[in-house]
Design a protein around this motif. Structure first.
Motif, PDB file in Angstrom:
ATOM      1  N   ASN A 148     -95.238  58.148 -19.774  1.00  0.00           N
ATOM      2  CA  ASN A 148     -94.372  59.340 -19.782  1.00  0.00           C
ATOM      3  C   ASN A 148     -94.506  60.152 -21.062  1.00  0.00           C
ATOM      4  O   ASN A 148     -94.510  61.383 -21.020  1.00  0.00           O
ATOM      5  N   ILE A 149     -94.619  59.456 -22.186  1.00  0.00           N
ATOM      6  CA  ILE A 149     -94.704  60.175 -23.464  1.00  0.00           C
ATOM      7  C   ILE A 149     -96.030  60.937 -23.543  1.00  0.00           C
ATOM      8  O   ILE A 149     -96.080  62.097 -23.952  1.00  0.00           O
ATOM      9  N   SER A 150     -97.095  60.269 -23.098  1.00  0.00           N
ATOM     10  CA  SER A 150     -98.403  60.948 -23.097  1.00  0.00           C
ATOM     11  C   SER A 150     -98.357  62.208 -22.239  1.00  0.00           C
ATOM     12  O   SER A 150     -98.902  63.240 -22.613  1.00  0.00           O
TER      13      SER A 150
ATOM     14  N   LYS B 129     -98.883  65.943 -23.602  1.00  0.00           N
ATOM     15  CA  LYS B 129     -99.919  66.781 -22.985  1.00  0.00           C
ATOM     16  C   LYS B 129     -99.328  68.133 -22.553  1.00  0.00           C
ATOM     17  O   LYS B 129     -99.933  69.177 -22.800  1.00  0.00           O
ATOM     18  N   GLU B 130     -98.129  68.095 -21.971  1.00  0.00           N
ATOM     19  CA  GLU B 130     -97.463  69.345 -21.565  1.00  0.00           C
ATOM     20  C   GLU B 130     -97.196  70.249 -22.765  1.00  0.00           C
ATOM     21  O   GLU B 130     -97.438  71.455 -22.706  1.00  0.00           O
TER      22      GLU B 130
ATOM     23  N   ILE C  72    -109.561  68.857 -26.947  1.00  0.00           N
ATOM     24  CA  ILE C  72    -108.663  68.199 -27.903  1.00  0.00           C
ATOM     25  C   ILE C  72    -107.459  67.613 -27.166  1.00  0.00           C
ATOM     26  O   ILE C  72    -107.048  66.485 -27.429  1.00  0.00           O
ATOM     27  N   ILE C  73    -106.936  68.365 -26.218  1.00  0.00           N
ATOM     28  CA  ILE C  73    -105.784  67.864 -25.446  1.00  0.00           C
ATOM     29  C   ILE C  73    -106.156  66.581 -24.713  1.00  0.00           C
ATOM     30  O   ILE C  73    -105.414  65.609 -24.700  1.00  0.00           O
ATOM     31  N   ARG C  74    -107.357  66.573 -24.132  1.00  0.00           N
ATOM     32  CA  ARG C  74    -107.801  65.375 -23.415  1.00  0.00           C
ATOM     33  C   ARG C  74    -107.882  64.170 -24.347  1.00  0.00           C
ATOM     34  O   ARG C  74    -107.435  63.078 -24.020  1.00  0.00           O
ATOM     35  N   ARG C  75    -108.449  64.392 -25.538  1.00  0.00           N
ATOM     36  CA  ARG C  75    -108.578  63.280 -26.482  1.00  0.00           C
ATOM     37  C   ARG C  75    -107.205  62.798 -26.946  1.00  0.00           C
ATOM     38  O   ARG C  75    -106.958  61.597 -27.073  1.00  0.00           O
TER      39      ARG C  75
ATOM     40  N   ILE D 271    -105.475  60.706 -24.187  1.00  0.00           N
ATOM     41  CA  ILE D 271    -106.018  59.346 -24.068  1.00  0.00           C
ATOM     42  C   ILE D 271    -105.477  58.462 -25.199  1.00  0.00           C
ATOM     43  O   ILE D 271    -104.991  57.359 -24.975  1.00  0.00           O
ATOM     44  N   ALA D 272    -105.529  58.994 -26.421  1.00  0.00           N
ATOM     45  CA  ALA D 272    -105.069  58.207 -27.573  1.00  0.00           C
ATOM     46  C   ALA D 272    -103.582  57.895 -27.458  1.00  0.00           C
ATOM     47  O   ALA D 272    -103.145  56.769 -27.741  1.00  0.00           O
ATOM     48  N   THR D 273    -102.800  58.872 -27.025  1.00  0.00           N
ATOM     49  CA  THR D 273    -101.355  58.643 -26.901  1.00  0.00           C
ATOM     50  C   THR D 273    -101.069  57.592 -25.844  1.00  0.00           C
ATOM     51  O   THR D 273    -100.237  56.708 -26.034  1.00  0.00           O
TER      52      THR D 273
END
Lengths: 112, 149
Positions: free
Chosen positions: B24-26, B30-31, B42-45, B48-50
């Motif tokens: 949920n936090i990721s 992202k939103e 950058i958003i994609r990376r 994934i990390a989050t």
């Protein structure tokens, strides 16, 4: 290719987010490891897996996948179905194995 | 939530063992990032990390807090958890190494890819841990160059 064509040609049963059969599918990724799918699947891919728990929906959403195909006639948990419906994530099922359905999807997408 | 001088900060609590909310936090981060016009790669990376950081807290810690900071130059994530900590960080960073239980492995977690995935996707990554106390991750994404892969 539209998800609807894949559903028809591969004889899949759709369980959730039926309004999203119009989703575009650009490729597929077969894996049961969530981190692997996070790392290696791509946007608008369809994900083939045996996992049926809730967390597959979060992965599909984050990676903007077009849908999930669950293999071997495995039944998703009820909270998975609920969450997938909420998140507009189509879940489809097949009695086939990951090997068979991946092969069929590959042929279909590549026009073999 | 605070906002001043183009700096956006958010704090999210993560509960250990709560798989129902994992991810949920990721999604939320992202939103937030998608509203800013930051590039999709950058958003994609960052997503994934989050996700990996969030799941690590769910699986291995009792609880944790994820601090998110966005300024004009960078995205910064700091994840502080209270839990068992990591005995050997260099081993934990090795692809394929995992201390996950059999149950988690059956769920498709514990592939030993979490921390390596975070490092691979971040422009800068720091990890520290005290055994029996907890682990802290700091993950940076720089917005003015394309950075890591």
């Amino acid at each position: 290719m539209k998800l609807n064509k894949i559903k028809k040609d591969l004889n899949l049963k759709i369980l959730t987010a039926k309004k999203f059969l119009d989703n575009e599918v650009k490729g597929g990724y077969t894996s049961d490891l969530l981190s692997d799918v996070m790392a290696n699947s791509k946007e608008k891919y369809i994900w083939i897996t045996l996992q049926v728990h809730l967390n597959i929906v979060a992965v599909a959403k984050l990676k903007e996948l077009s849908g999930i195909i669950i293999i071997n006639d495995r039944k998703p948990d009820s909270d998975t179905l609920k969450k997938a419906e909420q998140e507009n994530c189509p879940i489809l099922t097949t009695p086939k194995t990951a090997f068979e359905i991946s092969g069929e999807l590959y042929q279909l997408l590549k026009g073999i | 939530m605070t906002e001043k001088e183009n700096v956006l900060t958010r704090e999210f609590e993560i509960k250990g063992k709560d798989f129902s909310r994992a991810g949920n936090i990721s999604s939320k981060i992202k939103e937030i990032l998608q509203e800013t016009g930051i590039s999709n790669s950058i958003i994609r990376r960052a997503a994934i990390a989050t996700y990996e950081a969030e799941l690590n807290v769910v699986m291995y810690a009792n609880k944790g807090i994820l601090y998110f900071t966005l300024d004009p130059d960078s995205i910064r994530l700091k994840i502080d958890d209270e839990g068992r900590g990591i005995k050997d960080i260099s081993l934990a960073m090795k692809e394929g190494y995992s201390t996950a239980t059999e149950e988690y492995r059956e769920m498709g977690f514990g592939a030993g890819m979490g921390l390596p995935n975070i490092k691979k996707n971040a422009d800068k990554f720091k990890i520290s841990s005290i055994l029996g106390k907890g682990t802290t991750l700091e993950i940076f994404f720089f917005l003015n160059n394309s950075g890591a892969s």
